[in-house]
Motif scaffolding. Structure first.
Motif, short mmCIF file in Angstrom:
data_model
loop_
_atom_site.label_atom_id
_atom_site.label_comp_id
_atom_site.label_asym_id
_atom_site.label_seq_id
_atom_site.Cartn_x
_atom_site.Cartn_y
_atom_site.Cartn_z
N LEU A 1 4.46 26.07 75.66
CA LEU A 1 3.58 25.14 74.95
C LEU A 1 2.31 24.89 75.74
O LEU A 1 1.20 24.84 75.17
CB LEU A 1 4.31 23.83 74.66
N VAL B 1 13.03 16.02 69.11
CA VAL B 1 12.07 17.13 69.04
C VAL B 1 11.53 17.29 67.63
O VAL B 1 10.32 17.40 67.41
CB VAL B 1 12.74 18.43 69.53
N MET C 1 7.03 16.58 74.13
CA MET C 1 8.37 17.17 74.17
C MET C 1 9.03 16.95 75.52
O MET C 1 10.24 16.69 75.61
CB MET C 1 8.29 18.68 73.87
N VAL C 2 8.28 17.09 76.60
CA VAL C 2 8.83 16.82 77.93
C VAL C 2 9.37 15.40 78.01
O VAL C 2 10.47 15.15 78.51
CB VAL C 2 7.77 17.07 79.03
N PHE D 1 15.29 24.65 76.19
CA PHE D 1 14.06 23.86 76.29
C PHE D 1 13.34 24.10 77.62
O PHE D 1 12.11 24.07 77.67
CB PHE D 1 14.38 22.38 76.12
N ALA E 1 7.94 22.30 86.91
CA ALA E 1 7.02 21.65 85.97
C ALA E 1 5.58 21.78 86.45
O ALA E 1 4.67 22.03 85.66
CB ALA E 1 7.40 20.19 85.81
N GLY F 1 3.34 19.62 74.17
CA GLY F 1 4.17 19.92 75.34
C GLY F 1 4.55 18.68 76.12
O GLY F 1 5.71 18.49 76.48
N ARG F 2 3.57 17.80 76.38
CA ARG F 2 3.87 16.59 77.14
C ARG F 2 4.80 15.67 76.36
O ARG F 2 5.71 15.06 76.92
CB ARG F 2 2.57 15.85 77.49
N LEU G 1 9.47 25.08 77.04
CA LEU G 1 8.44 24.07 77.30
C LEU G 1 7.21 24.65 78.00
O LEU G 1 6.07 24.30 77.63
CB LEU G 1 9.04 22.92 78.12
N ASN H 1 18.57 15.53 71.34
CA ASN H 1 17.46 16.47 71.55
C ASN H 1 16.90 16.98 70.23
O ASN H 1 15.67 17.04 70.04
CB ASN H 1 17.93 17.65 72.39
#
Length: 521
Positions: free
Chosen positions: A91, A157, A103-104, A84, A495, A100-101, A88, A153
Motif C-alpha cells: 500500500l 479492514v 490499515m496499520v 497482512f 515497518a 496504508g496507515r 501492508l 481484522n
C-alpha cells in the motif's frame, strides 16, 4: 503427587507432599493460574461457549461440502497476520499512504486488543469433537477462542476501506459497487468461515465483529487528529506513542497456558511505532509526495514507471524486508542474552510465565515465526498451501485438552442426568433435539480409549495423559525471554523499511518518482 507435562502428556517425578499441581486437576487449572476476578469472569462466560457447541456442530454437519471446506479454509488465509504483514508494505509502495496507515492502525489494534482479551479470559474454542476443525494453519488452534481475531481484522479492514471509498468522489459508480460487493464477500467469508470451520463460536465472532467495527470507526473519526500529531514538526508525540506501546506490551495479561497471542500483539504494536516514525521522517524529505487529500509519503506513478519497474520495485522491497529480518533476528538473539543476564543479576527482569529466562540457556536456537515466515520457511509454507486444508477432530492445544477433561468431569458429576443438564430453548423440535443431544454426548470425549483400564474403572492420570498426547503435533514451541525485545526491534524495523527505507532505496536506484516530481516543479 504425580505430575503430567501438559505439552507431552508424560508423567514426571512426584511432587512434594501438599503442593497442588495445576496440570493434574483440570477443574482447578484456571482457578490456580488466574487471578480470582479473571477466573470468576471466565466461569460466567464458559457456559455460553459450551451451550453453543451443539448448535455449531448441527450447523457444520448440515451445510458442509468438500467445495465449501476448501473455500473457507483457503479464504481464512486472507484474515491472517501473515497475509497482512505481506500486503501492508505494498500500500505504501503504491502511494496509498492514507489507506496504508489506517490499515496499520486498525489491524494492530485489532490483533493486540483481541489477543489481550483472549489471554485475559482464557476461554477455549468450541469442543472438538463434536466439531471438526477445518484449517490450513496448525498454529491458529493454539490460541484461545474469545474473541475471533479473524473476524476483528476482516470487519475493521473492510469497514475502514468502505469509509475511505465513500469519501472519495473520484471513484465511479460501477467501481464503487464492485468494491462494496468485494468487501461484503470478504467479510462474510471470513466471519462465517470461522463458524463453518469449527474454529470459533457465535459469541467469539459477534464480539470480534463489534471490536472490529469500533476500531474502524475510531480510526475514521480520529485520523485527522492523528495526522496532525504525527506529521507535526515536534517529535514528542512519537516519543509518547513509543512509551504507550511499551506500557501496553508490559501490561498484557499472562495467559494460563502457552498462547501465541502475546507474540502477535507485540509484533503489530512494533509495526505501529516503526511506521509512524518512518512516515514522520519521510514526510520531511525532498522527494516525499504531498497530496491535499492524504498525508505526505512515497509517491507512485504507473505511467512514469511502467510494468517492469513496478514489478522490480515490489521484488526489491520484499527482498530488503526479508534480508533485514534474516540479519536482525539472529544478531539480536546473540547480543541480547548477555544483556538480560546482566540485568537479571542486579535484580531487574521482565519475566513472563512461558518464556525461559536468559539465565537458563546459553544460546537461542533458530526459531520459527508465526507472524512472518523466514526465507527458509517459505518452501514449507508453499507446500502446506499445496496440500490444502486439514480436517482435525480432537484437542489441538492445552486449552482444548483442559476443556475436554473439565467438560467430561462435569458430565460425570451430573451422572448424565438429563434433569440436571441445562435445557435448550429449541428442545421442542424433536429432530433438532435428537441431534443436539447426540452432539452433547460427543463433547468431552476427546478420542480417549479407556478400555485398557478394564470395564467400569477410571484413572484420572491415565485419562489426562491420553488427552494431552493427542495435542503433541500442535504443542507450542519453547519461547525465550529475549524474543519480546527482538520482536519489538525487528518488526518496528520492518515497518520503517516499508514506509521510509525502501522508498529511499527506490529513489536512489531509479525506481522512484519523488525526485522527478520535485524537479518538474
Amino acid at each position: 503427587m504425580t505430575t503430567i507435562n501438559p505439552a507431552t502428556g508424560d508423567v514426571a517425578a512426584p511432587e512434594p507432599e501438599g503442593k497442588i499441581d495445576a496440570g493434574l486437576l483440570p477443574r482447578d487449572h484456571y482457578k490456580i493460574r488466574l487471578p480470582r476476578w479473571r477466573y470468576k469472569l471466565r466461569q460466567k462466560l464458559l457456559p455460553l461457549v459450551r451451550l453453543e457447541t451443539p448448535y455449531l456442530a448441527y450447523l457444520q454437519e448440515h451445510v458442509r461440502t468438500p467445495i465449501w471446506d476448501t473455500y473457507f479454509a483457503f479464504s481464512a488465509n486472507l484474515g491472517t497476520h501473515t497475509f497482512f504483514m505481506v500486503m501492508l508494505p505494498l500500500l505504501f509502495w503504491f502511494g496509498c499512504v492514507d489507506l496504508g496507515r489506517g490499515m496499520v492502525h486498525v489491524l494492530a489494534a485489532g490483533v493486540f486488543f483481541s489477543g489481550m482479551l483472549k489471554d485475559l479470559l482464557c476461554l477455549p474454542r468450541p469442543l472438538s469433537p463434536p466439531l471438526h476443525r477445518i484449517t490450513m494453519s496448525g498454529s491458529a488452534a493454539l490460541e484461545y477462542g474469545f474473541p475471533s481475531t479473524h473476524s476483528t481484522n476482516a470487519v475493521s479492514v473492510a469497514l475502514y476501506g468502505l469509509l475511505l471509498l465513500n469519501a472519495n468522489p473520484g471513484v465511479s459508480g460501477t467501481q464503487r459497487t464492485a468494491l462494496q460487493l468485494l468487501a461484503a464477500v470478504y467479510t462474510v467469508s471470513i466471519v462465517f468461515g470461522r463458524l463453518y470451520c469449527g474454529m470459533h463460536g457465535f459469541l467469539d465472532v459477534v464480539v470480534g465483529v463489534v471490536l472490529g467495527a469500533v476500531l474502524a470507526l475510531a480510526q475514521w473519526g480520529l485520523h485527522d487528529k492523528i495526522d496532525n500529531l504525527v506529521y507535526g514538526e515536534s517529535f514528542w508525540p512519537l516519543v509518547a506513542l513509543v512509551i504507550i506501546i511499551l506500557v501496553l506490551v508490559r501490561i498484557h495479561p499472562e495467559p494460563a497456558d502457552s498462547c501465541p497471542c502475546f507474540d502477535d500483539g507485540v509484533a503489530f504494536a512494533a509495526v505501529v511505532g516503526g511506521a509512524e516514525i518512518g512516515c514522520w521522517h519521510f514526510s520531511k524529505l525532498p522527494f516525499a509526495w504531498h497530496w491535499e487529500w492524504q498525508p505526505a509519503g512515497p509517491g507512485f506513478s504507473y505511467a512514469h514507471l511502467g510494468l517492469w519497474k513496478t514489478v522490480a520495485r515490489v521484488l526489491i522491497g520484499v527482498a530488503i524486508i526479508f534480508i533485514w529480518r534474516e540479519i536482525a533476528k539472529p544478531t539480536l538473539h546473540t547480543l541480547l542474552p548477555p544483556v538480560y543476564r546482566f540485568f537479571g543479576r542486579i535484580g531487574v527482569s521482565l519475566p513472563r510465565r512461558d518464556f525461559i529466562p536468559a539465565s537458563q540457556y546459553k544460546k537461542v536456537p533458530h526459531l520459527p515465526d508465526d507472524t512472518l515466515p523466514s526465507l527458509d520457511e517459505l518452501p514449507q509454507l508453499v507446500r502446506s498451501i499445496g496440500r490444502g486444508r486439514s480436517d482435525s477432530v480432537g484437542p489441538q492445544s492445552a486449552a482444548d485438552a483442559y476443556e475436554t477433561l473439565a467438560y467430561r468431569e462435569k458430565r460425570r458429576r451430573d451422572s448424565m442426568d438429563k434433569i440436571n443438564r441445562p435445557q435448550s430453548p429449541l428442545r421442542n423440535a424433536r429432530s433438532l433435539a435428537g441431534d443436539l443431544e447426540k452432539y452433547e454426548n460427543q463433547m468431552g470425549t476427546g478420542e480417549v480409549d479407556m478400555s485398557a483400564l478394564g470395564e467400569g474403572s477410571h484413572d484420572e492420570e491415565y485419562e489426562q495423559r491420553e488427552v494431552f498426547r493427542k495435542i503433541e503435533p500442535f504443542k507450542p514451541r519453547v519461547r525465550y525471554d529475549v524474543e519480546v525485545v527482538t520482536k519489538l526491534i525487528v518488526y518496528s524495523g520492518i515497518a520503517w523499511w516499508a514506509v521510509e527505507g525502501c522508498p529511499i532505496v527506490f529513489e536512489l536506484i531509479g525506481l522512484g518518482v519523488g525526485m522527478q516530481r520535485m524537479e518538474a516543479r
